[in-house]
Write a protein that holds these residues in place. Structure first.
Motif, PDB file in Angstrom:
ATOM      1  N   ILE A   1      37.325  46.070  40.654  1.00 31.27           N
ATOM      2  CA  ILE A   1      36.395  45.281  41.467  1.00 31.27           C
ATOM      3  C   ILE A   1      35.795  44.163  40.634  1.00 31.27           C
ATOM      4  O   ILE A   1      35.747  43.006  41.066  1.00 31.27           O
ATOM      5  N   ASN A   2      35.352  44.490  39.436  1.00 32.45           N
ATOM      6  CA  ASN A   2      34.752  43.472  38.573  1.00 32.45           C
ATOM      7  C   ASN A   2      35.763  42.391  38.213  1.00 32.45           C
ATOM      8  O   ASN A   2      35.433  41.205  38.210  1.00 32.45           O
ATOM      9  N   SER A   3      36.994  42.766  37.919  1.00 32.71           N
ATOM     10  CA  SER A   3      38.032  41.790  37.592  1.00 32.71           C
ATOM     11  C   SER A   3      38.338  40.901  38.779  1.00 32.71           C
ATOM     12  O   SER A   3      38.509  39.693  38.641  1.00 32.71           O
ATOM     13  N   SER A   4      38.409  41.485  39.958  1.00 33.44           N
ATOM     14  CA  SER A   4      38.680  40.727  41.172  1.00 33.44           C
ATOM     15  C   SER A   4      37.562  39.725  41.436  1.00 33.44           C
ATOM     16  O   SER A   4      37.813  38.564  41.760  1.00 33.44           O
TER      17      SER A   4
ATOM     18  N   THR B   1      37.721  36.871  38.752  1.00 29.45           N
ATOM     19  CA  THR B   1      38.869  36.001  38.960  1.00 29.45           C
ATOM     20  C   THR B   1      38.636  35.074  40.140  1.00 29.45           C
ATOM     21  O   THR B   1      38.877  33.881  40.067  1.00 29.45           O
ATOM     22  N   ASN B   2      38.151  35.620  41.237  1.00 27.15           N
ATOM     23  CA  ASN B   2      37.910  34.805  42.419  1.00 27.15           C
ATOM     24  C   ASN B   2      36.782  33.817  42.202  1.00 27.15           C
ATOM     25  O   ASN B   2      36.828  32.709  42.715  1.00 27.15           O
ATOM     26  N   PHE B   3      35.795  34.191  41.432  1.00 26.78           N
ATOM     27  CA  PHE B   3      34.687  33.277  41.157  1.00 26.78           C
ATOM     28  C   PHE B   3      35.187  32.100  40.344  1.00 26.78           C
ATOM     29  O   PHE B   3      34.939  30.955  40.670  1.00 26.78           O
ATOM     30  N   VAL B   4      35.936  32.374  39.303  1.00 26.27           N
ATOM     31  CA  VAL B   4      36.435  31.315  38.426  1.00 26.27           C
ATOM     32  C   VAL B   4      37.386  30.401  39.170  1.00 26.27           C
ATOM     33  O   VAL B   4      37.344  29.187  39.032  1.00 26.27           O
ATOM     34  N   ASN B   5      38.250  30.986  40.009  1.00 29.58           N
ATOM     35  CA  ASN B   5      39.231  30.199  40.741  1.00 29.58           C
ATOM     36  C   ASN B   5      38.670  29.562  42.005  1.00 29.58           C
ATOM     37  O   ASN B   5      39.334  28.771  42.640  1.00 29.58           O
ATOM     38  N   GLY B   6      37.474  29.945  42.407  1.00 26.05           N
ATOM     39  CA  GLY B   6      36.895  29.421  43.624  1.00 26.05           C
ATOM     40  C   GLY B   6      37.636  29.883  44.864  1.00 26.05           C
ATOM     41  O   GLY B   6      37.729  29.174  45.848  1.00 26.05           O
TER      42      GLY B   6
ATOM     43  N   GLY C   1      34.171  41.493  49.895  1.00 19.93           N
ATOM     44  CA  GLY C   1      34.437  41.176  48.508  1.00 19.93           C
ATOM     45  C   GLY C   1      35.170  42.284  47.790  1.00 19.93           C
ATOM     46  O   GLY C   1      35.142  42.363  46.584  1.00 19.93           O
ATOM     47  N   SER C   2      35.849  43.163  48.510  1.00 14.19           N
ATOM     48  CA  SER C   2      36.510  44.281  47.866  1.00 14.19           C
ATOM     49  C   SER C   2      37.769  43.834  47.148  1.00 14.19           C
ATOM     50  O   SER C   2      38.342  42.794  47.445  1.00 14.19           O
ATOM     51  N   CYS C   3      38.197  44.642  46.218  1.00  8.79           N
ATOM     52  CA  CYS C   3      39.413  44.311  45.468  1.00  8.79           C
ATOM     53  C   CYS C   3      40.640  44.587  46.324  1.00  8.79           C
ATOM     54  O   CYS C   3      40.568  45.227  47.369  1.00  8.79           O
ATOM     55  N   ILE C   4      41.757  44.126  45.870  1.00 11.26           N
ATOM     56  CA  ILE C   4      43.005  44.328  46.587  1.00 11.26           C
ATOM     57  C   ILE C   4      43.693  45.539  45.975  1.00 11.26           C
ATOM     58  O   ILE C   4      44.265  45.471  44.904  1.00 11.26           O
ATOM     59  N   CYS C   5      43.584  46.676  46.634  1.00 11.03           N
ATOM     60  CA  CYS C   5      44.164  47.929  46.122  1.00 11.03           C
ATOM     61  C   CYS C   5      45.216  48.443  47.071  1.00 11.03           C
ATOM     62  O   CYS C   5      45.148  48.259  48.235  1.00 11.03           O
TER      63      CYS C   5
END
Length: 76
Positions: free
Chosen positions: A53-56, A59-64, A72-76
């Motif tokens: 979750i934290n990585s997702s 990553t999404n924040f940096v990439n916009g 905002g859940s991760c892709i599992c």
């Protein structure tokens, strides 16, 4: 320190881990705590590990990336 992995915790323990972590952020975020809490639902319910979750999120924040689902859940 006890393991935070899903396999080593109960749902109740995971909910408390998230609540305790977000409590330490109190006062640093105006009206966003509900969104942060929902972001960790997949961890609490045993679907994704915290690091996923934290990585997702990072990553999404940096990439916009605006195409994430509303929780905002991760892709599992």
């Amino acid at each position: 320190m006890k393991s935070l992995l899903i396999k080593d915790t109960t749902e109740e323990e995971r909910a408390q881990i998230v609540a305790d972590s977000l409590e330490s952020m109190e006062g640093t975020c105006d009206e966003c705590s509900d969104g942060l809490l929902r972001m960790y639902d997949d961890y609490i319910y045993g679907k994704c590990e915290l690091f996923e979750i934290n990585s997702s999120f990072q990553t999404n924040f940096v990439n916009g990336d605006n195409d994430r689902n509303e929780r905002g859940s991760c892709i599992c």
